[in-house]
Write a protein that holds these residues in place. Structure first.
Motif, PDB file in Angstrom:
ATOM      1  N   ASP A 217       7.676  -9.151  -5.156  1.00 58.62           N
ATOM      2  CA  ASP A 217       8.562  -8.607  -4.123  1.00 58.62           C
ATOM      3  C   ASP A 217       7.967  -7.386  -3.439  1.00 58.62           C
ATOM      4  N   GLY A 218       6.817  -6.920  -3.864  1.00 59.10           N
ATOM      5  CA  GLY A 218       6.240  -5.689  -3.348  1.00 59.10           C
ATOM      6  C   GLY A 218       5.981  -5.704  -1.854  1.00 59.10           C
ATOM      7  N   GLU A 219       5.605  -6.840  -1.330  1.00 62.67           N
ATOM      8  CA  GLU A 219       5.312  -6.925   0.098  1.00 62.67           C
ATOM      9  C   GLU A 219       6.581  -6.875   0.934  1.00 62.67           C
ATOM     10  N   GLU A 220       7.672  -7.449   0.431  1.00 62.88           N
ATOM     11  CA  GLU A 220       8.917  -7.472   1.202  1.00 62.88           C
ATOM     12  C   GLU A 220       9.714  -6.192   1.044  1.00 62.88           C
ATOM     13  N   ALA A 221       9.509  -5.465  -0.048  1.00 61.05           N
ATOM     14  CA  ALA A 221      10.339  -4.289  -0.345  1.00 61.05           C
ATOM     15  C   ALA A 221      10.102  -3.156   0.638  1.00 61.05           C
TER      16      ALA A 221
ATOM     17  N   LEU B 161       1.394   6.787  -6.718  1.00 57.41           N
ATOM     18  CA  LEU B 161       0.339   7.735  -7.095  1.00 57.41           C
ATOM     19  C   LEU B 161       0.780   9.177  -6.892  1.00 57.41           C
ATOM     20  N   VAL B 162       1.470   9.459  -5.785  1.00 55.76           N
ATOM     21  CA  VAL B 162       1.968  10.811  -5.545  1.00 55.76           C
ATOM     22  C   VAL B 162       2.964  11.206  -6.640  1.00 55.76           C
ATOM     23  N   ALA B 163       3.875  10.303  -6.983  1.00 60.31           N
ATOM     24  CA  ALA B 163       4.871  10.596  -8.020  1.00 60.31           C
ATOM     25  C   ALA B 163       4.204  10.795  -9.383  1.00 60.31           C
ATOM     26  N   ILE B 164       3.238   9.961  -9.722  1.00 65.26           N
ATOM     27  CA  ILE B 164       2.569  10.078 -11.023  1.00 65.26           C
ATOM     28  C   ILE B 164       1.769  11.375 -11.096  1.00 65.26           C
ATOM     29  N   VAL B 165       1.038  11.701 -10.041  1.00 62.69           N
ATOM     30  CA  VAL B 165       0.280  12.956 -10.024  1.00 62.69           C
ATOM     31  C   VAL B 165       1.245  14.146 -10.114  1.00 62.69           C
TER      32      VAL B 165
ATOM     33  N   ALA C 128       4.941  -0.750 -10.328  1.00 60.21           N
ATOM     34  CA  ALA C 128       5.337  -2.093 -10.761  1.00 60.21           C
ATOM     35  C   ALA C 128       5.875  -2.899  -9.582  1.00 60.21           C
ATOM     36  N   LEU C 129       6.666  -2.242  -8.741  1.00 58.62           N
ATOM     37  CA  LEU C 129       7.199  -2.941  -7.566  1.00 58.62           C
ATOM     38  C   LEU C 129       6.073  -3.321  -6.604  1.00 58.62           C
ATOM     39  N   ALA C 130       5.100  -2.433  -6.452  1.00 60.07           N
ATOM     40  CA  ALA C 130       3.980  -2.713  -5.539  1.00 60.07           C
ATOM     41  C   ALA C 130       3.214  -3.949  -5.950  1.00 60.07           C
ATOM     42  N   PHE C 131       3.063  -4.158  -7.248  1.00 58.53           N
ATOM     43  CA  PHE C 131       2.285  -5.299  -7.724  1.00 58.53           C
ATOM     44  C   PHE C 131       3.143  -6.499  -8.101  1.00 58.53           C
ATOM     45  N   SER C 132       4.455  -6.413  -7.886  1.00 52.15           N
ATOM     46  CA  SER C 132       5.318  -7.551  -8.143  1.00 52.15           C
ATOM     47  C   SER C 132       5.258  -8.504  -6.943  1.00 52.15           C
TER      48      SER C 132
ATOM     49  N   ILE D 187       0.836  -1.197   0.000  1.00 53.76           N
ATOM     50  CA  ILE D 187       0.000   0.000   0.000  1.00 53.76           C
ATOM     51  C   ILE D 187       0.876   1.255   0.000  1.00 53.76           C
ATOM     52  N   LEU D 188       1.958   1.223   0.769  1.00 54.51           N
ATOM     53  CA  LEU D 188       2.867   2.372   0.782  1.00 54.51           C
ATOM     54  C   LEU D 188       3.495   2.602  -0.595  1.00 54.51           C
TER      55      LEU D 188
END
Length: 172
Positions: free
Chosen positions: A168-172, A12-16, A162-166, A5-6
């Protein structure tokens, strides 16, 4: 709140932010210039502080002088942000050109390697960007930094998403 989620929130902040920067590149260029000025001031102040702690007279003097120069540069840019924006754009364009030439030269030492073409294309792209900025100078100074900031924020946002939905997203 999970890491995933983070990462999504950061994306989203970066894209906006990237969309806003691309929608108004002049304002983003001014913002980038002001941020760079404050970074010069903060880094210079830290260097002056470190200079007083340095061992040896020569190291102490050079560190303090370079730190003061950085602080003065930051103050000058804050005092005249439009001129600072032109100066920073000149430095960015020169860095594109120099970096592109060096990457192109480096690529030929990699001619027998798998990544030869990627390094060569990266070098050519950097050269083209530098030439484009200089070819439209000083008008390009008003928008170049903002466009670069917007593109950087978009790419950072997409990579964070991409990292969030990979896996590894949970461990990153």
């Amino acid at each position: 709140m999970t890491n995933r989620i983070l990462w999504v929130l950061m994306a989203l902040v970066a894209i906006v932010g990237g969309v806003f920067a691309l929608a108004n590149p002049f304002a983003a260029s001014i913002a980038a210039t002001v941020i760079a000025a404050w970074m010069f001031i903060i880094m210079g102040a830290i260097q002056v502080f470190a200079g007083f702690r340095a061992q040896g007279t020569g190291a102490k003097i050079w560190s303090i002088l370079l730190g003061l120069l950085s602080v003065v540069l930051g103050i000058m840019i804050l005092g005249k942000p439009l001129q600072g924006m032109v100066a920073l754009t000149t430095v960015v364009a020169a860095m594109f050109l120099a970096g592109g030439v060096f990457k192109a030269i480096l690529s030929f030492s990699l001619a027998d390697k798998r990544f030869f073409w990627m390094v060569l294309l990266s070098g050519i792209a950097s050269i083209v960007l530098g030439v484009m900025i200089f070819a439209n100078f000083p008008l390009s100074a008003a928008t170049s930094l903002g466009i670069l900031l917007g593109v950087e924020l978009l790419f950072d946002g997409v990579s964070a998403l991409a990292l969030a939905f990979s896996s590894d997203g949970e461990e990153a």
